[in-house]
Design an enzyme around this catalytic site. Structure first.
Site, PDB file in Angstrom:
ATOM      1  N   ARG A   1     115.062  99.769  80.199  1.00 31.23           N
ATOM      2  CA  ARG A   1     114.488 100.883  79.441  1.00 31.23           C
ATOM      3  C   ARG A   1     115.052 102.117  79.876  1.00 31.23           C
ATOM      4  NH1 ARG A   1     114.232  96.904  77.038  1.00 31.23           N
ATOM      5  NH2 ARG A   1     112.608  96.253  75.653  1.00 31.23           N
TER       6      ARG A   1
ATOM      7  N   GLU B   1     118.791 105.598  70.136  1.00 24.67           N
ATOM      8  CA  GLU B   1     119.662 104.673  69.864  1.00 24.67           C
ATOM      9  C   GLU B   1     119.656 104.600  68.301  1.00 24.67           C
ATOM     10  OE1 GLU B   1     119.219 101.008  71.894  1.00 24.67           O
ATOM     11  OE2 GLU B   1     118.878 102.094  73.889  1.00 24.67           O
TER      12      GLU B   1
ATOM     13  N   HIS C   1     123.750  99.049  74.425  1.00 25.92           N
ATOM     14  CA  HIS C   1     122.636  98.359  74.463  1.00 25.92           C
ATOM     15  C   HIS C   1     122.927  96.942  74.058  1.00 25.92           C
ATOM     16  CE1 HIS C   1     117.904  98.267  74.219  1.00 25.92           C
ATOM     17  NE2 HIS C   1     118.485  97.139  74.715  1.00 25.92           N
TER      18      HIS C   1
END
Length: 319
Positions: A238, A267, A286
């Site tokens: 994270r 994001e 990601h």
């Protein structure tokens, strides 16, 4: 009338191909949205006519204020069995059932090693130079064998990362606030004396912790200053566990050799975000969870969750 289901953030256009949605098509109209909806107003407007929403990971927050603006929403399906951006109390208060899905640990393990190896051997730089007619060999690779791999977190993912490190002949150490020597020994790692010791003595540091009050900004400017100037940091966990501004400063000032990052404070990453142009950074959008098998699990179980909800017996409830 059929219920309407929105599948969020289907960037690759594969959500409806990754599972058999036909089993619910007589009762549910499924719409996959490929463009990211940014901000509560955009989400409230786009999702106003949907009864079911399938959301991917923790990219889209569902606070109470948004849930209150979605009066038709009755089922929210989140990929994975942990989601920190859904207000469960608000969902319950508004009669919204929240369900999750299974999540495989293998894809993020593999991406962790893709980033680590890419950093160590200058893969992006060397490949780019080769394809553009640039210099033949411009970097000197960092060895893995015999070097120290430090893991912040040794859960399911961290444990598997440790085993790969051992296969490369690395010395593996780990630390987290509740980690025991017995757990470390289970995967062939040693328990570091402290977080500071782990950072100061490791050649590669990889983050594998859940985000919470105790881990937010766990690695900041002071911690990055402890790392060797030849060391690399990898974060596929994270973004908020590593202070983003401190990491950017360390990269620009050359205080660490480089970083591999798959997670960001925002994001998708805005076009002008400083992470896009930071030196010594190998970054991916990601991708840790993005694999064919994981998508088949996510969307397959999302369909199962919807079926169970329609049958009046929801499964895999969250939290």
């Amino acid at each position: 009338m059929r219920l309407r289901c929105a599948v969020l953030d289907d960037f690759q256009g594969v959500a409806t191909e990754s599972a058999d949605w036909s089993v619910i098509e007589d009762r549910v109209e499924v719409v996959a949205l490929r463009e990211h909806l940014d901000g509560e107003d955009a989400l409230a407007a786009a999702l106003a006519d949907y009864d079911i929403v399938v959301t991917l990971r923790e990219r889209v927050p569902f606070p109470g204020s948004l849930i209150a603006r979605l009066p038709r929403l009755r089922l929210l399906v989140a990929s994975g069995m942990r989601n920190s951006v859904i207000d469960y109390a608000a969902a319950e208060a508004h009669g919204v059932t929240v369900c999750g899905t299974a999540s495989a640990s293998t894809p993020p393990v593999e991406l962790t090693w893709a980033l680590l190896l890419g950093l160590a051997r200058g893969i992006v730089e060397e490949s780019g130079a080769l394809r553009s007619g640039g210099p033949w060999q411009s970097t000197v690779g960092a060895d893995l064998h015999g070097r120290r791999l430090g893991l912040l977190g040794l859960g399911k993912i961290g444990g598997r990362v440790a085993q790969v490190g051992l296969a490369f002949g690395m010395r593996v150490a780990a630390w987290s606030q509740n980690l025991t020597g017995e757990r470390a020994a289970e995967v062939g790692a040693e328990l570091a004396a402290s977080k500071e010791d782990l950072l100061a003595t490791s050649d590669f540091v990889s983050v594998h912790l859940a985000l919470g009050d105790r881990t937010r900004s766990l690695v900041g400017a002071a911690e990055l200053a402890l790392m060797k100037p030849t060391a690399y940091l990898v974060n596929t966990s994270r973004a908020a566990i590593v202070d983003q501004d401190a990491l950017l400063a360390a990269l620009h000032e050359g205080r660490i050799a480089g970083a591999g990052v798959d997670v960001f404070d925002v994001e998708p990453l805005p076009a002008d975000h400083p992470m896009r142009t930071a030196p010594r950074l190998l970054a991916t959008p990601h991708l840790g969870y993005v694999s064919r098998a994981n998508y088949e699990t996510y969307y397959g179980q999302a369909v199962e969750d919807i079926q169970a909800y329609l049958a009046g017996a929801p499964v895999r409830r969250l939290p």
